[in-house]
Each structure stands twice: as structure tokens, then as C-alpha cells.
Design an enzyme around this catalytic site. Structure first.
Site, PDB file in Angstrom:
ATOM      1  CB  THR A 158       4.903  16.897   5.091  1.00 20.10           C
ATOM      2  OG1 THR A 158       3.705  16.169   4.834  1.00 20.10           O
ATOM      3  CG2 THR A 158       5.096  17.044   6.589  1.00 20.10           C
ATOM      4  CB  SER A 213       3.074   8.179   4.625  1.00 21.18           C
ATOM      5  OG  SER A 213       4.427   8.401   4.899  1.00 21.18           O
ATOM      6  CE1 TYR A 218       7.471   6.463  13.270  1.00 20.45           C
ATOM      7  CE2 TYR A 218       5.696   4.949  12.684  1.00 20.45           C
ATOM      8  CZ  TYR A 218       6.506   6.031  12.375  1.00 20.45           C
ATOM      9  OH  TYR A 218       6.339   6.686  11.187  1.00 20.45           O
ATOM     10  NE  ARG A 233       4.935  10.964  14.648  1.00 25.03           N
ATOM     11  CZ  ARG A 233       5.080   9.769  15.227  1.00 25.03           C
ATOM     12  NH1 ARG A 233       4.425   9.497  16.321  1.00 25.03           N
ATOM     13  NH2 ARG A 233       5.864   8.856  14.700  1.00 25.03           N
ATOM     14  CG  HIS A 279       4.550  15.646  11.881  1.00 24.07           C
ATOM     15  ND1 HIS A 279       4.779  16.040  10.590  1.00 24.07           N
ATOM     16  CD2 HIS A 279       4.882  14.323  11.913  1.00 24.07           C
ATOM     17  CE1 HIS A 279       5.238  15.018   9.879  1.00 24.07           C
ATOM     18  NE2 HIS A 279       5.302  13.956  10.665  1.00 24.07           N
ATOM     19  CD  GLN A 286       4.078  12.918   3.430  1.00 28.69           C
ATOM     20  OE1 GLN A 286       4.178  11.708   3.593  1.00 28.69           O
ATOM     21  NE2 GLN A 286       5.111  13.743   3.508  1.00 28.69           N
TER      22      GLN A 286
END
Ligand code: FNR
Length: 380
Positions: A155, A106, A24, A277, A274, A127
Site C-alpha cells: 500500500t 492487513s 473508524y 480515507r 483508500h 498487505q
């Protein structure tokens, strides 16, 4: 643990983590071309040594938005960070407090924003994503406000989550119960498993008020699909109106988009793909940085991430107009490898590298680094 570079830290982290989380963190989208491109872009630049400049005092501290940063980097938002080891979100917050390096929490954090912000002295940014259900986003904004967070990072590069082959292979975001292969890998990573399971299987605590699943794997499957793919500039205007604090838009890769972000009232634009990603192949962030800096002028605050691994990368990005850079995977690896101590070690190691390079390039402050700009660099 002595910091001798991120390769070593990554190796230790990958040894500690079960495959699900190792992949991941390491993985990218589709062919993972962008992950490599982000790194390769830095290899095209060298920094020219200068002599006889009196570098007996070198300061690497800098101001960015409301943050007095001990060095020109921040810890970027990393979803599921708390799965690197038990309590990792708090470890990052404590490291932020001790080192004076900002930490962006996050949306997909294991611990709730409220609990992370309660760590004394942590320099926290929040975020967020805009979810299909605007009430969730509105609530998250209110929560950030109530926590005393001064900066929101929106984001915008995730309208969809593309195929990430390593996650697909592991069933991450697909399976709601661990597969046999995953259970075997948890058993192999026994130190990680013991540390985690002693406290019960964690969930994304930050999303718990919104009922996106009862278990971590259910949440992983549901949460990303709740990000609204129909977002437009009107939604950025809406968000700007909701939030009176500083606003950073993260995931901008085109100069026209950067100009529009500033026009809508963003305080800073974060050039990011990112970490490779999302769109693959996308350009390396370092390659698009100069055009974006040029497009929003000297007053615009541009920051960047994706591929930063050494002090030289930080200096190179700043010389090309970034005010600060973000570290994503390095944060995760440090926490997985050795928790708070390893993260503090890594931050100190990077600071040392930045100081070394600035001294050898004849630069004594971040202000002077910005003023020297690309005259410091040679394309090779
Ligand atoms: C991320 N990133 C990310 N970004 C964001 O805005 N919200 C998030 O929840 C996440 N989650 C996340 C998880 C993992 C495992 C990674 C590796 C990255 C992106 C992150 O903030 C940053 O943009 C990149 O990680 C930067 O690239 P490097 O430093 O990893 O090369």
C-alpha cells in the site's frame, strides 16, 4: 441473516459496534468528499439490457494472478478488522475458503498472519507497508513467504495519515487509554463488549514482534506513524528485489504512477483512494480507472476498490477495464453485523446480483464482459 443489500448490513453493524470502531470504519479524511464521490461515480452509469442472448448459463468465476476466484471481487485489507467481533480475522479467512474469494490480510490485523494463513483453504494475500525500520518490512516479507502467501499487496497511498475528523473526535490514534465517553459507548454496545472482553482486550497481534505498544490504543497511536513517508520508486525497486512472488501496488490514482509501477515489476496495480480515507478531495476511483487501464495497456492487470457496494458496481468497474474489485467497509460491516455467516451471505448476495445483471445485459462470462467493455454501459 438474508442479504438484501449493504445498507441494511451497515445499519445492523453500526448498531452493534461501539462508537470508536463504528466511526473508524465509516469515516473518511477531512470533509469526507471522496467517500461520497466514490459512490456517486457509479450513479453516473447505467447498464443497457440486451435480449435473446441465451443466458441460461452464466459464469462469474475468474482468474486473477494466482487466484481462481468464484467471483470478480476480493476482500480488501482492513486494519483492526478483528475488532468487528471476536475472531473476525479467522471468520474472514474461513469465509474466503468456503466461497473461494481472496482475502487480503492487513498489516494491522488483530491475529498474526501465520495464524490466519493456517485456516485451511483460505485464499490469503498479505498487505504490507514499508516501515521506517526496513528490518520490520523485511521480516514481514519473510513471514509472508514462510506462510506460503503467493501475493504481496504494497500500500503506497499512506505516506501520512491525514486528519479523520471522526477518529479525532473519538481520540483514536491520540489517546492511549479509553476516555469516559468511550467507556460509555462500550457499555452501550454491550453485546460487542461481552464478546470481546471475555477473551481480554485484543491487540494488533500481527505487529506484536515489533514492539509498537503494549495495548491496542498504544499500537493505534504508534503504528501508522512508523510507515515511512520518505518512500520513493527506489524503495519499490528494493521491495521488488526482496519478494519473488506476485506484487500488487495498492493506492495508485495517476496513469504515470501506474506506468512506473509496471516498469518496476508490479504484477498488478490497484486503483484505490483508500475508500476516501487519505487525500480528500481525491477523484473517485471509477473516474480515473479508464485512463489508468489505457496507460498500462491490455496486458496490464488493473484492479480497483473504493465505493463498491452492489453487483452493478462490480459489472460497471469490470466493463471499464478492472480485472477484479475490492470490498473494504462491506467486509467490516458483514463481520460486525453477523460474523462469518453474514459475510458468506453478503458474498453470495453480491454474486447473485452480478449474475442477474450479466444475464440481463446478455453476458455469460467475465471474459465476455471484458470483451464487451463500455459497450455495455450508457452514461446518464
Ligand atoms: C482500510 N483500508 C486499508 N488499506 C490497506 O491497504 N491497509 C489497511 O490496513 C487498511 N485499513 C482500512 C481500515 C478501514 C476501516 C477501512 C474502511 C479501509 C482501505 C481498504 O483496503 C480499501 O482500499 C477501501 O476500504 C475501499 O473502499 P470501500 O470498499 O471501503 O469503499
Amino acid at each position: 441473516m438474508v442479504f438484501v443489500g449493504l445498507d441494511c448490513l451497515q445499519q445492523t453493524a453500526e448498531h452493534m459496534l461501539p462508537r470508536l470502531f463504528r466511526d473508524y470504519v465509516a469515516g473518511g479524511a477531512h470533509g469526507e468528499v471522496t467517500v461520497l464521490a466514490n459512490r456517486n461515480a457509479f450513479k453516473k452509469w447505467a447498464i443497457v439490457p440486451r435480449c435473446l442472448c441465451n443466458v441460461s448459463q452464466v459464469s462469474i468465476s475468474t482468474q486473477w494472478l494466482d487466484y481462481e476466484c468464484a467471483a470478480p471481487f476480493m476482500l480488501a485489507p482492513v486494519g483492526f478488522l478483528g475488532m468487528m467481533r471476536y475472531g473476525a480475522d479467522f471468520m474472514a479467512a474461513r469465509a474466503s475458503a468456503k466461497t473461494k474469494i481472496p482475502f487480503c490480510v492487513s498489516t494491522f490485523s488483530i491475529n498474526a498472519l501465520e495464524d490466519i494463513c493456517a485456516v485451511e483453504g483460505a485464499h490469503v494475500l498479505a498487505q504490507i507497508y514499508v516501515f521506517r525500520d526496513r528490518e520490520i518490512t523485511r521480516d514481514m516479507i519473510n513471514r509472508a513467504r514462510q506462510c506460503g502467501v503467493s501475493t504481496l499487496v504494497l500500500t503506497v497511498d499512506t505516506p501520512i495519515t491525514p486528519l479523520r475528523p471522526r477518529d479525532e473526535k473519538n481520540g483514536f490514534r491520540r489517546l492511549t487509554h479509553p476516555s469516559l465517553g468511550q467507556l460509555v459507548s462500550f457499555a452501550q454496545a454491550w453485546r460487542w463488549s461481552l464478546g470481546m472482553m471475555r477473551h481480554g482486550m485484543p491487540v494488533l497481534g500481527n505487529l506484536q514482534p515489533y514492539g509498537m505498544g503494549r495495548t491496542l490504543l498504544e499500537q493505534a497511536k504508534t503504528a501508522a506513524s512508523q510507515i515511512d513517508p520518505s518512500l520513493t520508486w527506489k524503495d519499490l525497486e528494493w521491495l521488488r528485489a526482496q519478494w519473488g512472488g506476485k506484487l500488487v501496488v495498492k493506492g495508485v490514482m495517476h496513469p504515470d504512477d501506474a506506468v512506473q509501477c509496471v516498469a518496476v515489476g508490479a504484477d498488478s496495480v490497484m486503483v484505490s483512494n483508500h475508500g476516501g480515507r487519505q487525500l480528500d478531495p481525491a477523484p473517485a476511483t471509477l473516474d480515473v480507472l479508464p485512463d489508468i487501464v489505457a496507460s498500462i495497456g491490455p496486458a496490464g492487470s488493473v484492479v480497483m476498490d473504493s465505493g463498491i457496494r452492489r453487483g452493478a458496481d462490480v459489472v460497471c468497474a469490470l466493463a471499464q477495464g478492472s480485472s477484479l474489485v475490492g470490498l473494504g467497509r462491506p467486509l467490516a460491516w458483514a463481520l460486525a453485523a453477523g460474523g462469518e455467516a453474514a459475510l458468506i451471505e453478503m458474498i453470495g448476495g453480491l454474486q447473485g446480483e452480478i449474475r442477474d445483471i450479466m444475464a440481463l445485459a446478455g453476458i455469460t462470462s467475465i471474459e465476455k464482459l471484458h470483451a464487451a467493455g463500455t459497450t455495455l454501459l450508457r452514461r446518464c
